[in-house]
Design a protein around this motif. Structure first.
Motif, PDB file in Angstrom:
ATOM      1  N   GLN A   4      -2.640  14.914   8.097  1.00  0.00           N
ATOM      2  CA  GLN A   4      -3.281  14.552   9.362  1.00  0.00           C
ATOM      3  C   GLN A   4      -2.521  13.440  10.084  1.00  0.00           C
ATOM      4  O   GLN A   4      -2.402  13.458  11.305  1.00  0.00           O
ATOM      5  N   LEU A   5      -2.012  12.475   9.337  1.00  0.00           N
ATOM      6  CA  LEU A   5      -1.280  11.367   9.944  1.00  0.00           C
ATOM      7  C   LEU A   5       0.204  11.660  10.133  1.00  0.00           C
ATOM      8  O   LEU A   5       0.943  10.839  10.660  1.00  0.00           O
ATOM      9  N   LYS A   6       0.638  12.836   9.667  1.00  0.00           N
ATOM     10  CA  LYS A   6       2.035  13.265   9.796  1.00  0.00           C
ATOM     11  C   LYS A   6       2.997  12.238   9.203  1.00  0.00           C
ATOM     12  O   LYS A   6       3.968  11.829   9.831  1.00  0.00           O
ATOM     13  N   LEU A   7       2.697  11.815   7.970  1.00  0.00           N
ATOM     14  CA  LEU A   7       3.526  10.824   7.291  1.00  0.00           C
ATOM     15  C   LEU A   7       4.624  11.504   6.500  1.00  0.00           C
ATOM     16  O   LEU A   7       4.355  12.399   5.698  1.00  0.00           O
ATOM     17  N   ASP A   8       5.861  11.095   6.725  1.00  0.00           N
ATOM     18  CA  ASP A   8       6.999  11.657   6.010  1.00  0.00           C
ATOM     19  C   ASP A   8       7.185  10.946   4.676  1.00  0.00           C
ATOM     20  O   ASP A   8       6.993   9.735   4.566  1.00  0.00           O
ATOM     21  N   GLU A   9       7.608  11.709   3.679  1.00  0.00           N
ATOM     22  CA  GLU A   9       7.924  11.123   2.379  1.00  0.00           C
ATOM     23  C   GLU A   9       9.194  10.287   2.528  1.00  0.00           C
ATOM     24  O   GLU A   9      10.221  10.772   2.975  1.00  0.00           O
ATOM     25  N   GLN A  10       9.110   9.015   2.149  1.00  0.00           N
ATOM     26  CA  GLN A  10      10.250   8.109   2.222  1.00  0.00           C
ATOM     27  C   GLN A  10      10.969   8.013   0.882  1.00  0.00           C
ATOM     28  O   GLN A  10      12.162   7.735   0.827  1.00  0.00           O
ATOM     29  N   ASP A  11      10.205   8.224  -0.191  1.00  0.00           N
ATOM     30  CA  ASP A  11      10.739   8.055  -1.543  1.00  0.00           C
ATOM     31  C   ASP A  11       9.740   8.679  -2.509  1.00  0.00           C
ATOM     32  O   ASP A  11       8.703   9.207  -2.095  1.00  0.00           O
ATOM     33  N   ARG A  12      10.050   8.592  -3.796  1.00  0.00           N
ATOM     34  CA  ARG A  12       9.103   8.974  -4.843  1.00  0.00           C
ATOM     35  C   ARG A  12       9.009   7.777  -5.773  1.00  0.00           C
ATOM     36  O   ARG A  12       9.998   7.103  -6.019  1.00  0.00           O
ATOM     37  N   LYS A  13       7.803   7.514  -6.268  1.00  0.00           N
ATOM     38  CA  LYS A  13       7.598   6.392  -7.173  1.00  0.00           C
ATOM     39  C   LYS A  13       6.905   6.888  -8.437  1.00  0.00           C
ATOM     40  O   LYS A  13       6.081   7.806  -8.386  1.00  0.00           O
ATOM     41  N   TYR A  27       5.892   8.666  -1.844  1.00  0.00           N
ATOM     42  CA  TYR A  27       5.625   7.374  -1.218  1.00  0.00           C
ATOM     43  C   TYR A  27       5.879   7.571   0.268  1.00  0.00           C
ATOM     44  O   TYR A  27       6.968   7.970   0.673  1.00  0.00           O
ATOM     45  N   VAL A  28       4.865   7.319   1.104  1.00  0.00           N
ATOM     46  CA  VAL A  28       4.958   7.583   2.541  1.00  0.00           C
ATOM     47  C   VAL A  28       4.704   6.307   3.324  1.00  0.00           C
ATOM     48  O   VAL A  28       4.161   5.336   2.817  1.00  0.00           O
ATOM     49  N   GLY A  29       5.075   6.346   4.583  1.00  0.00           N
ATOM     50  CA  GLY A  29       4.785   5.209   5.442  1.00  0.00           C
ATOM     51  C   GLY A  29       5.860   5.046   6.488  1.00  0.00           C
ATOM     52  O   GLY A  29       6.744   5.885   6.615  1.00  0.00           O
ATOM     53  N   PRO A  30       5.804   3.980   7.228  1.00  0.00           N
ATOM     54  CA  PRO A  30       4.791   2.933   7.128  1.00  0.00           C
ATOM     55  C   PRO A  30       3.455   3.403   7.691  1.00  0.00           C
ATOM     56  O   PRO A  30       3.393   4.254   8.569  1.00  0.00           O
ATOM     57  N   ASN A  37     -10.791  -7.107  13.585  1.00  0.00           N
ATOM     58  CA  ASN A  37      -9.770  -7.743  14.424  1.00  0.00           C
ATOM     59  C   ASN A  37      -8.465  -7.993  13.664  1.00  0.00           C
ATOM     60  O   ASN A  37      -7.693  -8.861  14.020  1.00  0.00           O
ATOM     61  N   ARG A  38      -8.197  -7.202  12.625  1.00  0.00           N
ATOM     62  CA  ARG A  38      -7.006  -7.397  11.790  1.00  0.00           C
ATOM     63  C   ARG A  38      -6.128  -6.150  11.825  1.00  0.00           C
ATOM     64  O   ARG A  38      -6.602  -5.034  12.022  1.00  0.00           O
ATOM     65  N   VAL A  39      -4.842  -6.374  11.598  1.00  0.00           N
ATOM     66  CA  VAL A  39      -3.895  -5.268  11.506  1.00  0.00           C
ATOM     67  C   VAL A  39      -2.897  -5.581  10.395  1.00  0.00           C
ATOM     68  O   VAL A  39      -2.555  -6.737  10.157  1.00  0.00           O
ATOM     69  N   GLY A  40      -2.462  -4.547   9.704  1.00  0.00           N
ATOM     70  CA  GLY A  40      -1.462  -4.707   8.656  1.00  0.00           C
ATOM     71  C   GLY A  40      -0.635  -3.432   8.544  1.00  0.00           C
ATOM     72  O   GLY A  40      -0.978  -2.401   9.127  1.00  0.00           O
ATOM     73  N   PHE A  41       0.468  -3.524   7.812  1.00  0.00           N
ATOM     74  CA  PHE A  41       1.333  -2.375   7.602  1.00  0.00           C
ATOM     75  C   PHE A  41       1.612  -2.249   6.115  1.00  0.00           C
ATOM     76  O   PHE A  41       1.770  -3.255   5.419  1.00  0.00           O
ATOM     77  N   ALA A  42       1.665  -1.013   5.627  1.00  0.00           N
ATOM     78  CA  ALA A  42       1.898  -0.789   4.200  1.00  0.00           C
ATOM     79  C   ALA A  42       2.494   0.592   3.994  1.00  0.00           C
ATOM     80  O   ALA A  42       2.510   1.427   4.903  1.00  0.00           O
ATOM     81  N   GLY A  43       2.971   0.815   2.781  1.00  0.00           N
ATOM     82  CA  GLY A  43       3.348   2.141   2.338  1.00  0.00           C
ATOM     83  C   GLY A  43       2.190   2.692   1.531  1.00  0.00           C
ATOM     84  O   GLY A  43       1.272   1.961   1.159  1.00  0.00           O
ATOM     85  N   ALA A  44       2.202   3.988   1.259  1.00  0.00           N
ATOM     86  CA  ALA A  44       1.102   4.606   0.522  1.00  0.00           C
ATOM     87  C   ALA A  44       1.626   5.583  -0.520  1.00  0.00           C
ATOM     88  O   ALA A  44       2.569   6.334  -0.264  1.00  0.00           O
ATOM     89  N   LEU A  45       1.005   5.567  -1.684  1.00  0.00           N
ATOM     90  CA  LEU A  45       1.266   6.565  -2.712  1.00  0.00           C
ATOM     91  C   LEU A  45       0.335   7.732  -2.454  1.00  0.00           C
ATOM     92  O   LEU A  45      -0.858   7.538  -2.205  1.00  0.00           O
ATOM     93  N   VAL A  46       0.867   8.949  -2.501  1.00  0.00           N
ATOM     94  CA  VAL A  46       0.060  10.136  -2.230  1.00  0.00           C
ATOM     95  C   VAL A  46      -0.304  10.787  -3.553  1.00  0.00           C
ATOM     96  O   VAL A  46       0.555  11.316  -4.257  1.00  0.00           O
ATOM     97  N   MET A  47      -1.599  10.719  -3.889  1.00  0.00           N
ATOM     98  CA  MET A  47      -2.091  11.347  -5.114  1.00  0.00           C
ATOM     99  C   MET A  47      -3.598  11.532  -4.997  1.00  0.00           C
ATOM    100  O   MET A  47      -4.327  10.590  -4.760  1.00  0.00           O
TER     101      MET A  47
END
Length: 91
Positions: A4-13, A27-30, A37-47
């Motif tokens: 849904q977010l169209k996240l590309d795989e950047q790596d595998r962990k 591992y996808v992201g960012p 009222n907060r914002v942050g950025f991260a990578g995500a493990l897909v499982m």
């Protein structure tokens, strides 16, 4: 969620599961994370099919867990802007 977010795989962990077994996962992201009222950025493990927010992005956005209310909240000690702790490196 990844589709849904169209996240590309950047790596595998490699992750270690609760039973001690190991598995390679995408591992996808960012990923941009917004909460009140907060914002942050991260990578995500897909499982699996659940979305979990880890401690590091929560700390980055200065969020706290309210055990009594069983919810995540903006840190009441810094309600207007996220605060972080940083130590200056020796010169």
């Amino acid at each position: 969620m990844r589709i849904q977010l169209k996240l590309d795989e950047q790596d595998r962990k490699e992750v270690t599961l609760a039973d001690g077994s190991k598995r390679l996962v995408p591992y996808v992201g960012p990923v941009e994370i917004r909460f009140q009222n907060r914002v942050g950025f991260a990578g995500a493990l897909v499982m699996g099919d659940q979305t979990l927010l880890g401690a590091i992005p929560m700390e980055d956005m200065d969020l706290v867990v309210s055990p009594r209310g069983r919810r995540v909240e903006v840190n009441p000690e810094s309600p207007n802007i996220a605060c972080s702790i940083a130590k200056q490196a020796d010169k």
